[in-house]
Motif scaffolding. Sequence first.
Motif: not given
Length: 365
Positions: A59-63, A100-103, A134-138, A158-159
Amino acid sequence: DSFGGTLSATAAADAIATGWRRAAPDDELRLLPLADGGTGFVEVLHAALGGEWHELTVTGPLGDRVQARWLRIGDTAYLESAAACGLHFVPREQRDPATACGVTSRGVGELIADACDAGVREVVIGLGGSATTDGGAGMLAALGAVAVDEDGAPLSGGGGALARCARIDGTPQLDGVQLVAAADVDNPLLGEHGAAAVFGPQKGADAVAVAELDDALARFADVLAAALGTDVRDEQGAGAAGGLGAALLALGARRVSGAGLVRQLVGLDAELDDAQLAVTGEGSFDWQSLRGKLITAVARASADRGVPCVVLAGQVSVGRREAASVGVDSAYSVAESAGGVEASMADPAGTLAALAEQVAARWSR
């Protein structure tokens, strides 16, 4: 080191050598491409040490789905966060507050899971060059520990979504594998030196988004501490790669300097023992370079041996006194030499080679 999105470490070394030889053809040049924890970390290790590539789609940063790989050397897996959630996956025109908030960092967790499934004993994760905050949540979600809201619904990637985080459901599945966080910076997770404030703007976050992300990361830090039993928000490197460092440290990862690890594995010290001059560089020699990144490692190792060290960088914003404090004797800017950033970017290798030719005329014996 690599020069941002323009030259890999290998290409930059080749360009510098090309220009240097024009001015000083009798000098013996030893090329040693390096990396810290950021982009190019695994490529540099493969060039120096070999190993077996493992490729997969994550999964890439944009989903969306992107191709990534990790490197196996013995019982150790080496991977870099930028391979799965790097800033290069997000076009410049899409780097805005919402993006920036959603990746997401989910792809990094998928790489780690694949390495664990392959039976390695240790996974070394190079941190740097990420598009995420995202603090590593993903990453945690991909490993089986999912951040959820008050209703138990998984948070969107995302964060920004972390502001609604109530708890973490599930336990990370690591099968006893030891994690190592190879961080290129020593920033904490929160505050003026944290992941959102320092690195958010380059990912598209404006002042409002930075504040939103910092608040969301603070909430997530509370949840992490409750779920995994340790509060890592103030630890060095917790803010690396958009907070991926925090999640890894909470999982019990051992933190090492990415630049220091590469220094050891590729034999930088042995090369410097025989050198009369060290030439190093990166895309931007700025204040972040002084916070544990690659140039600092090279310069300090050179200074320990009384070897002068010069920097060739795309742009230089570090003053002479600050540069000297980490062992840099002189720093030279490609943009200044080429007549501007635009001119230097039009021919990255050619303008870097031209600068190296000028520097060689001053420094070669």
